[in-house]
Structures are given as C-alpha cells and as structure tokens.
Design a protein around this motif. Structure first.
Motif, PDB file in Angstrom:
ATOM      1  N   ASP A  61       0.837  -1.203   0.000  1.00 63.13           N
ATOM      2  CA  ASP A  61       0.000   0.000   0.000  1.00 63.13           C
ATOM      3  C   ASP A  61       0.873   1.255   0.000  1.00 63.13           C
ATOM      4  OD1 ASP A  61      -1.803   2.054   0.508  1.00 63.13           O
ATOM      5  OD2 ASP A  61      -3.024   0.824   1.843  1.00 63.13           O
ATOM      6  N   THR A  62       0.727   2.108  -1.015  1.00 56.47           N
ATOM      7  CA  THR A  62       1.569   3.310  -1.124  1.00 56.47           C
ATOM      8  C   THR A  62       1.284   4.333  -0.023  1.00 56.47           C
ATOM      9  OG1 THR A  62      -0.028   4.271  -2.694  1.00 56.47           O
ATOM     10  CG2 THR A  62       1.853   3.057  -3.609  1.00 56.47           C
ATOM     11  N   SER A  63       0.191   4.175   0.711  1.00 58.50           N
ATOM     12  CA  SER A  63      -0.092   5.104   1.815  1.00 58.50           C
ATOM     13  C   SER A  63       0.689   4.757   3.071  1.00 58.50           C
ATOM     14  CB  SER A  63      -1.588   5.097   2.132  1.00 58.50           C
ATOM     15  OG  SER A  63      -1.984   3.846   2.682  1.00 58.50           O
ATOM     16  N   LEU A  64       1.315   3.582   3.105  1.00 55.91           N
ATOM     17  CA  LEU A  64       2.072   3.150   4.286  1.00 55.91           C
ATOM     18  C   LEU A  64       3.522   3.610   4.194  1.00 55.91           C
ATOM     19  CD1 LEU A  64       0.687  -0.487   4.620  1.00 55.91           C
ATOM     20  CD2 LEU A  64       0.019   1.528   5.945  1.00 55.91           C
ATOM     21  N   ASP A  65       4.186   3.672   5.356  1.00 53.07           N
ATOM     22  CA  ASP A  65       5.578   4.123   5.412  1.00 53.07           C
ATOM     23  C   ASP A  65       6.492   3.144   4.690  1.00 53.07           C
ATOM     24  OD1 ASP A  65       4.867   6.316   6.915  1.00 53.07           O
ATOM     25  OD2 ASP A  65       5.259   5.310   8.835  1.00 53.07           O
ATOM     26  N   PRO A  66       7.599   3.650   4.123  1.00 48.78           N
ATOM     27  CA  PRO A  66       8.598   2.753   3.510  1.00 48.78           C
ATOM     28  C   PRO A  66       9.209   1.827   4.556  1.00 48.78           C
ATOM     29  CG  PRO A  66       8.947   5.032   2.835  1.00 48.78           C
ATOM     30  CD  PRO A  66       7.937   5.065   3.945  1.00 48.78           C
ATOM     31  N   ILE A  67       9.770   0.727   4.093  1.00 49.71           N
ATOM     32  CA  ILE A  67      10.415  -0.229   4.985  1.00 49.71           C
ATOM     33  C   ILE A  67      11.558   0.445   5.742  1.00 49.71           C
ATOM     34  CG2 ILE A  67      11.978  -1.054   3.172  1.00 49.71           C
ATOM     35  CD1 ILE A  67      11.792  -3.837   4.458  1.00 49.71           C
ATOM     36  N   GLU A  68      11.725   0.026   7.000  1.00 43.86           N
ATOM     37  CA  GLU A  68      12.816   0.550   7.836  1.00 43.86           C
ATOM     38  C   GLU A  68      13.528  -0.619   8.500  1.00 43.86           C
ATOM     39  OE1 GLU A  68      13.613   3.315  11.812  1.00 43.86           O
ATOM     40  OE2 GLU A  68      11.613   3.256  10.899  1.00 43.86           O
ATOM     41  N   ILE A  69      14.857  -0.655   8.363  1.00 46.74           N
ATOM     42  CA  ILE A  69      15.683  -1.676   9.010  1.00 46.74           C
ATOM     43  C   ILE A  69      16.783  -0.946   9.769  1.00 46.74           C
ATOM     44  CG2 ILE A  69      17.086  -3.749   8.676  1.00 46.74           C
ATOM     45  CD1 ILE A  69      15.700  -4.065   5.934  1.00 46.74           C
ATOM     46  N   THR A  70      16.686  -0.886  11.086  1.00 47.83           N
ATOM     47  CA  THR A  70      17.641  -0.110  11.876  1.00 47.83           C
ATOM     48  C   THR A  70      18.031  -0.870  13.148  1.00 47.83           C
ATOM     49  OG1 THR A  70      15.848   1.061  13.039  1.00 47.83           O
ATOM     50  CG2 THR A  70      16.729   2.107  11.068  1.00 47.83           C
ATOM     51  N   ASP A  71      19.276  -0.634  13.581  1.00 45.18           N
ATOM     52  CA  ASP A  71      19.779  -1.100  14.873  1.00 45.18           C
ATOM     53  C   ASP A  71      19.648  -2.623  15.048  1.00 45.18           C
ATOM     54  OD1 ASP A  71      20.330   1.579  15.611  1.00 45.18           O
ATOM     55  OD2 ASP A  71      18.253   1.845  16.245  1.00 45.18           O
ATOM     56  N   CYS A  72      19.868  -3.364  13.989  1.00 46.05           N
ATOM     57  CA  CYS A  72      19.781  -4.831  14.056  1.00 46.05           C
ATOM     58  C   CYS A  72      21.179  -5.446  14.059  1.00 46.05           C
ATOM     59  CB  CYS A  72      18.979  -5.383  12.878  1.00 46.05           C
ATOM     60  SG  CYS A  72      17.225  -4.954  12.915  1.00 46.05           S
ATOM     61  N   LYS A  73      21.300  -6.623  14.688  1.00 43.45           N
ATOM     62  CA  LYS A  73      22.537  -7.393  14.684  1.00 43.45           C
ATOM     63  C   LYS A  73      22.265  -8.740  14.025  1.00 43.45           C
ATOM     64  CE  LYS A  73      24.264  -5.319  18.980  1.00 43.45           C
ATOM     65  NZ  LYS A  73      24.687  -5.593  20.382  1.00 43.45           N
ATOM     66  N   LEU A  74      23.043  -9.055  13.002  1.00 39.42           N
ATOM     67  CA  LEU A  74      22.881 -10.301  12.261  1.00 39.42           C
ATOM     68  C   LEU A  74      24.178 -11.088  12.380  1.00 39.42           C
ATOM     69  CD1 LEU A  74      21.246  -8.745   9.060  1.00 39.42           C
ATOM     70  CD2 LEU A  74      20.128  -9.449  11.184  1.00 39.42           C
ATOM     71  N   TYR A  75      24.120 -12.202  13.106  1.00 41.84           N
ATOM     72  CA  TYR A  75      25.312 -12.983  13.395  1.00 41.84           C
ATOM     73  C   TYR A  75      25.153 -14.405  12.872  1.00 41.84           C
ATOM     74  CZ  TYR A  75      28.943 -15.424  16.035  1.00 41.84           C
ATOM     75  OH  TYR A  75      30.017 -16.193  16.365  1.00 41.84           O
ATOM     76  N   ASN A  76      26.190 -14.869  12.141  1.00 41.29           N
ATOM     77  CA  ASN A  76      26.211 -16.244  11.647  1.00 41.29           C
ATOM     78  C   ASN A  76      24.994 -16.535  10.764  1.00 41.29           C
ATOM     79  OD1 ASN A  76      27.374 -18.804  11.395  1.00 41.29           O
ATOM     80  ND2 ASN A  76      26.234 -19.623  13.138  1.00 41.29           N
ATOM     81  N   CYS A  77      24.751 -15.629   9.828  1.00 40.23           N
ATOM     82  CA  CYS A  77      23.621 -15.772   8.903  1.00 40.23           C
ATOM     83  C   CYS A  77      24.162 -16.069   7.504  1.00 40.23           C
ATOM     84  CB  CYS A  77      22.776 -14.505   8.885  1.00 40.23           C
ATOM     85  SG  CYS A  77      22.032 -14.112  10.487  1.00 40.23           S
ATOM     86  N   HIS A  78      23.654 -17.114   6.864  1.00 38.23           N
ATOM     87  CA  HIS A  78      24.201 -17.568   5.591  1.00 38.23           C
ATOM     88  C   HIS A  78      23.082 -17.781   4.579  1.00 38.23           C
ATOM     89  CE1 HIS A  78      27.877 -18.298   7.880  1.00 38.23           C
ATOM     90  NE2 HIS A  78      27.122 -18.927   8.763  1.00 38.23           N
ATOM     91  N   GLY A  79      23.319 -17.293   3.341  1.00 40.79           N
ATOM     92  CA  GLY A  79      22.337 -17.466   2.284  1.00 40.79           C
ATOM     93  C   GLY A  79      23.019 -17.609   0.942  1.00 40.79           C
ATOM     94  N   SER A  80      22.220 -17.514  -0.134  1.00 40.40           N
ATOM     95  CA  SER A  80      22.771 -17.679  -1.465  1.00 40.40           C
ATOM     96  C   SER A  80      22.036 -16.760  -2.429  1.00 40.40           C
ATOM     97  CB  SER A  80      22.663 -19.146  -1.906  1.00 40.40           C
ATOM     98  OG  SER A  80      23.335 -19.342  -3.130  1.00 40.40           O
TER      99      SER A  80
END
Length: 282
Positions: free
Chosen positions: A206-225
């Motif tokens: 929905d364009t009336s909603l705020d944009p995504i926010e990713i702040t103050d996170c810690k990502l440890y030992n995360c693996h992807g492809s």
C-alpha cells in the motif's frame, strides 16, 4: 450379488474420503481446534512441554484480535494428526496480532512458526521484545519462520536464534515491503541456501504506508545464497532506510555460471543485500 456390489462401492468411497485431505479453508471452518489458544488477551501464561494434535497452537481467524503478553512456550510440537503437512505454532487470518515479551523455546512445526493469511484491510502483526530459541520446522524442507501477506508487519527488539546446522529456515518472508519495520532485532545462526536468509519482500504494498525501515539490528552467523544472501527486496518504489545494522560471521554461497561446455566459467557472485527497483530489472 447386489449386496456384494454395494459393499464394494462403500469401500471405494471410504478409501477415497480417507486419502484425500480437506483444503485449508475447510480445515479452519470445520475444525474446532479444541487444543488451541484462541482470540482475546493472554498474559503470563505458561505452556509445554506438549504435542498439539492440531493445525496450530495459537490462532485467531474470526476477524477480531489477539494479544499474547509475557507468556512462555517450551518444547511444543504441532502436528496434523493425519498427514502432518500443514501446521503452525501461530496462525492468524483477518485478525490483528500483538505478540509481546514472550519466550519460545524448542517449538516445532511443519509449515511456519507464524503465518499471517487472508488480511482484511490493514490487519497488522506487531512482534515486540520476544525471545525465540531453536524453533524450527520438523520436516527439513525449506520454509520461513514468519510468513505474512498482511500489509503492516513490525518486528522490534526481538532475539531470534535458530539452528543453521540442521534446517533451512528463512526468518522473515514478508510479501509487502511498505509497512514493514525491523528495529533493534538480534538474529543468530540462520541458513537458507535458496535466497536471502533473513528477509524477503516481493511486492511494494500500500503506497499510503511508510517505507520499509531496518535499523539497529545485529545479524550474526547468517548464511544465504543467490544475489542477496541476507536481505532481498523487490519492486522498490520508494527510498528505504537501513541504518546501524551489524553483520558478523556472515557469508554468501552463490556461484554464478557463464557460457556453455566446454567454455563455461564459474565465479562467486553474491552480495549481502539485493534491491530491485519496480521499474528496472537490474
């Protein structure tokens, strides 16, 4: 002969109806979920260890709301008693959910830990200050811990620890990136070898909603492809905020192939973040 034929038809009908399971909507309408924790407010309650022979432990699908605050869930397994191919720890349909200050330890499921389905308007999931440790799906197939097609999804100040050595689990599969907030989360030991391991968003929302926010996170030992091993966001149509995010012991396994035999070449081509704009395939 007539009785013999009648018995034969009865046996065939019995086998047919026993083998073919009901669809999801029929399950939700017809099953009373006598073992489930239902809509309303639940505070300071403790559950487990136990096996729940039902499609979810916690559920609300009647268009109302549910609040779970300061509850503990330990060593709980949900199991569809016949086919065990569609079960969750939490299942919500058309209902708002506030999950606050709860502890989940060694809970097992078949499909998703949390599934948010069939929203009605701006239904929301608010998941704040929770602790999740070793809550993985049982089957060993690829799945998402939290899957949502709701428009509003907020995850704040949670600690999530999975077991990357055993299972393929993405943490957040959120359909819409608008209305999504990841703030102050500590995520550890995640593995998913078919895309991003922490977050996937596929549409704007929905364009009336705020944009995504990713702040103050810690990502440890995360693996992807693939091109984005940690975060993949597609069809971006606005500026986004990613601030003060710490990555440690994190890797991307993606190997890219170019050309045909005998001249093919292989090389690593992977990033931690992948963003694709709505009007550009790049």
């Amino acid at each position: 002969y007539f009785i013999q034929k009648l018995l034969h038809m009865f046996i065939l009908c019995f086998i047919f109806f026993k083998v073919i399971p009901p669809i999801k909507d029929q399950i939700i309408i017809n099953n009373k979920h006598t073992n489930a924790i239902r809509c309303g407010v639940h505070e300071k309650e403790n559950y487990g260890p136990q096996t729940v022979n039902d499609y979810f432990l916690i559920g609300c699908e009647d268009g109302s709301s549910m609040t779970i605050r300061k509850c503990t869930f330990t060593d709980i397994t949900t199991k569809n008693s016949v086919f065990d191919r569609w079960s969750h720890i939490m299942l919500f349909k058309k209902s708002n959910a506030d999950i606050l200050e709860c502890t989940f330890i060694r809970n097992k499921y078949t499909t998703n830990f949390i599934s948010m389905e069939e929203p009605n308007g701006n239904n929301y999931l608010k998941f704040y200050n929770n602790y999740i440790d070793d809550c993985n799906q049982k089957a060993g197939s690829k799945t998402s811990l939290i899957k949502s097609v709701y428009k509003i999804n907020e995850f704040k100040y949670n600690t999530i620890k999975l077991n990357e050595g055993l299972l393929q689990t993405r943490v957040f599969e959120i359909k819409y990136h608008r209305g999504c907030k990841l703030i102050g989360n500590d995520i550890q030991s995640v593995k998913y070898d078919d895309g991003s391991s922490v977050l996937l968003c596929s549409e704007p929302g929905d364009t009336s909603l705020d944009p995504i926010e990713i702040t103050d996170c810690k990502l440890y030992n995360c693996h992807g492809s693939h091109e984005g091993s940690i975060i993949q966001i597609f069809q971006l149509d606005t500026d986004i905020t990613i601030r003060n995010v710490t990555l440690q012991k994190t890797s991307n396994f993606h190997i890219h192939k170019e050309g045909m035999w005998p001249n093919e070449k292989y090389y690593s081509k992977g990033y931690f973040y992948q963003f694709q704009c709505k009007h550009s395939p790049a």
